[in-house]
Design a protein around this motif. Sequence first.
Motif, PDB file in Angstrom:
ATOM      1  N   SER A 118       0.824  -1.205   0.000  1.00 25.56           N
ATOM      2  CA  SER A 118       0.000   0.000   0.000  1.00 25.56           C
ATOM      3  C   SER A 118       0.859   1.256   0.000  1.00 25.56           C
ATOM      4  N   LEU A 119       0.752   2.034  -1.061  1.00 24.14           N
ATOM      5  CA  LEU A 119       1.473   3.299  -1.102  1.00 24.14           C
ATOM      6  C   LEU A 119       0.925   4.264  -0.061  1.00 24.14           C
ATOM      7  N   SER A 120      -0.354   4.201   0.220  1.00 23.14           N
ATOM      8  CA  SER A 120      -0.919   5.087   1.242  1.00 23.14           C
ATOM      9  C   SER A 120      -0.335   4.794   2.620  1.00 23.14           C
ATOM     10  N   ALA A 121      -0.126   3.541   2.931  1.00 22.49           N
ATOM     11  CA  ALA A 121       0.501   3.195   4.206  1.00 22.49           C
ATOM     12  C   ALA A 121       1.962   3.652   4.219  1.00 22.49           C
ATOM     13  N   ILE A 122       2.662   3.462   3.116  1.00 20.57           N
ATOM     14  CA  ILE A 122       4.052   3.927   3.019  1.00 20.57           C
ATOM     15  C   ILE A 122       4.099   5.444   3.189  1.00 20.57           C
ATOM     16  N   ARG A 123       3.177   6.137   2.547  1.00 18.39           N
ATOM     17  CA  ARG A 123       3.124   7.600   2.647  1.00 18.39           C
ATOM     18  C   ARG A 123       2.895   8.041   4.091  1.00 18.39           C
ATOM     19  N   ALA A 124       1.968   7.402   4.772  1.00 17.85           N
ATOM     20  CA  ALA A 124       1.711   7.758   6.167  1.00 17.85           C
ATOM     21  C   ALA A 124       2.942   7.490   7.035  1.00 17.85           C
ATOM     22  N   LEU A 125       3.591   6.364   6.812  1.00 16.05           N
ATOM     23  CA  LEU A 125       4.807   6.065   7.561  1.00 16.05           C
ATOM     24  C   LEU A 125       5.878   7.118   7.286  1.00 16.05           C
ATOM     25  N   TYR A 126       6.051   7.470   6.039  1.00 16.19           N
ATOM     26  CA  TYR A 126       7.095   8.405   5.626  1.00 16.19           C
ATOM     27  C   TYR A 126       6.826   9.816   6.137  1.00 16.19           C
ATOM     28  N   LEU A 127       5.584  10.258   6.022  1.00 15.05           N
ATOM     29  CA  LEU A 127       5.261  11.637   6.381  1.00 15.05           C
ATOM     30  C   LEU A 127       4.882  11.825   7.851  1.00 15.05           C
ATOM     31  N   ARG A 128       4.090  10.939   8.390  1.00 13.55           N
ATOM     32  CA  ARG A 128       3.532  11.162   9.725  1.00 13.55           C
ATOM     33  C   ARG A 128       4.327  10.476  10.827  1.00 13.55           C
ATOM     34  N   PHE A 129       5.016   9.392  10.494  1.00 10.54           N
ATOM     35  CA  PHE A 129       5.712   8.627  11.514  1.00 10.54           C
ATOM     36  C   PHE A 129       7.227   8.752  11.376  1.00 10.54           C
ATOM     37  N   ALA A 130       7.678   9.854  10.820  1.00  9.81           N
ATOM     38  CA  ALA A 130       9.107  10.067  10.581  1.00  9.81           C
ATOM     39  C   ALA A 130       9.926   9.988  11.868  1.00  9.81           C
ATOM     40  N   ASP A 131       9.354  10.434  12.973  1.00  7.44           N
ATOM     41  CA  ASP A 131      10.085  10.396  14.247  1.00  7.44           C
ATOM     42  C   ASP A 131      10.339   8.971  14.736  1.00  7.44           C
ATOM     43  N   TYR A 132       9.577   8.017  14.227  1.00 14.06           N
ATOM     44  CA  TYR A 132       9.725   6.617  14.620  1.00 14.06           C
ATOM     45  C   TYR A 132      10.654   5.856  13.669  1.00 14.06           C
ATOM     46  N   GLU A 133      11.018   6.469  12.568  1.00  6.92           N
ATOM     47  CA  GLU A 133      11.806   5.796  11.536  1.00  6.92           C
ATOM     48  C   GLU A 133      13.263   6.241  11.588  1.00  6.92           C
ATOM     49  N   THR A 134      14.162   5.306  11.380  1.00  7.46           N
ATOM     50  CA  THR A 134      15.572   5.672  11.231  1.00  7.46           C
ATOM     51  C   THR A 134      15.757   6.261   9.828  1.00  7.46           C
ATOM     52  N   GLU A 135      16.885   6.876   9.612  1.00  7.93           N
ATOM     53  CA  GLU A 135      17.178   7.427   8.285  1.00  7.93           C
ATOM     54  C   GLU A 135      17.178   6.313   7.237  1.00  7.93           C
ATOM     55  N   LYS A 139      14.739   5.927   3.932  1.00  9.40           N
ATOM     56  CA  LYS A 139      15.283   5.721   2.589  1.00  9.40           C
ATOM     57  C   LYS A 139      14.655   4.495   1.943  1.00  9.40           C
ATOM     58  N   THR A 140      14.468   3.457   2.733  1.00 15.50           N
ATOM     59  CA  THR A 140      13.834   2.242   2.211  1.00 15.50           C
ATOM     60  C   THR A 140      12.392   2.517   1.805  1.00 15.50           C
ATOM     61  N   LEU A 141      11.653   3.238   2.636  1.00 13.86           N
ATOM     62  CA  LEU A 141      10.269   3.591   2.286  1.00 13.86           C
ATOM     63  C   LEU A 141      10.227   4.377   0.984  1.00 13.86           C
ATOM     64  N   LYS A 159      10.107  13.620  -2.795  1.00 11.41           N
ATOM     65  CA  LYS A 159      11.008  14.279  -3.727  1.00 11.41           C
ATOM     66  C   LYS A 159      11.555  13.301  -4.755  1.00 11.41           C
ATOM     67  N   GLU A 160      11.946  13.852  -5.889  1.00 18.00           N
ATOM     68  CA  GLU A 160      12.639  13.040  -6.892  1.00 18.00           C
ATOM     69  C   GLU A 160      13.928  12.509  -6.294  1.00 18.00           C
ATOM     70  N   GLU A 161      14.326  11.347  -6.748  1.00 23.14           N
ATOM     71  CA  GLU A 161      15.561  10.761  -6.244  1.00 23.14           C
ATOM     72  C   GLU A 161      16.747  11.572  -6.763  1.00 23.14           C
ATOM     73  N   GLY A 162      17.685  11.820  -5.884  1.00 25.08           N
ATOM     74  CA  GLY A 162      18.870  12.571  -6.263  1.00 25.08           C
ATOM     75  C   GLY A 162      19.878  12.507  -5.138  1.00 25.08           C
ATOM     76  N   PRO A 163      21.071  13.110  -5.319  1.00 23.91           N
ATOM     77  CA  PRO A 163      22.132  12.996  -4.333  1.00 23.91           C
ATOM     78  C   PRO A 163      21.761  13.607  -2.977  1.00 23.91           C
ATOM     79  N   ASN A 164      20.913  14.630  -2.957  1.00 22.58           N
ATOM     80  CA  ASN A 164      20.569  15.296  -1.695  1.00 22.58           C
ATOM     81  C   ASN A 164      19.152  14.956  -1.214  1.00 22.58           C
ATOM     82  N   ASN A 165      18.490  14.028  -1.873  1.00 20.70           N
ATOM     83  CA  ASN A 165      17.117  13.694  -1.507  1.00 20.70           C
ATOM     84  C   ASN A 165      17.045  12.315  -0.898  1.00 20.70           C
ATOM     85  N   THR A 166      16.042  12.137  -0.044  1.00 22.53           N
ATOM     86  CA  THR A 166      15.820  10.837   0.580  1.00 22.53           C
ATOM     87  C   THR A 166      15.037   9.951  -0.340  1.00 22.53           C
TER      88      THR A 166
END
Length: 166
Positions: A118-135, A139-141, A159-166
């Motif tokens: 589920s991309l929606s679950a990944i999105r919620a993890l990435y955006l809302r649960f960032a404090d619970y995720e390691t770097e 990156k894996t998400l 963000k688009e993938e790039g050298p300074n983006n996650t």
Amino acid sequence: MVSEQQVFHLLSPWVGSALLQVRPQIVKETQKRLNSFVSARDKATDLRNSLEGYLYSAVQSATEGDMRILLDSGDVVRMENEDFPVLADELLYLVFDQFPTDAHHLMLLRDYSLRENSLSAIRALYLRFADYETEEERKTLARVARESHPAFRWKGWLKEEGPNNT
């Protein structure tokens, strides 16, 4: 609570504003199903299946079976069976976005994202649960989102993938 406006805004690129204005019950019933979800009692898979089936039937009925939709751009497109699971997953984000940011909901989203891709679950993890995720987890998400889903689904929040983006 998910608002009618949120549902209308999410559905209109898929089924067109004209259809939703003629059949406002599509927005209302979708909103009702989203707002009746209780994470302690219900399964996200069941909600997704309910939304998918309902929207398929609603579009089929509204288009008298030909599944042709007038988009806001003026283009007429035929909705395909494959569109409805994606649309249902997109709608789930409206629920996931309101989850409390606690360990219980973190685990629910992690489990659901892995089982259902589920991309929606990944999105919620990435955006809302960032404090619970390691770097590395973030990156894996981001990598899974980019590699497993079309860009139109993640470009608005990742963000688009790039050298300074996650």
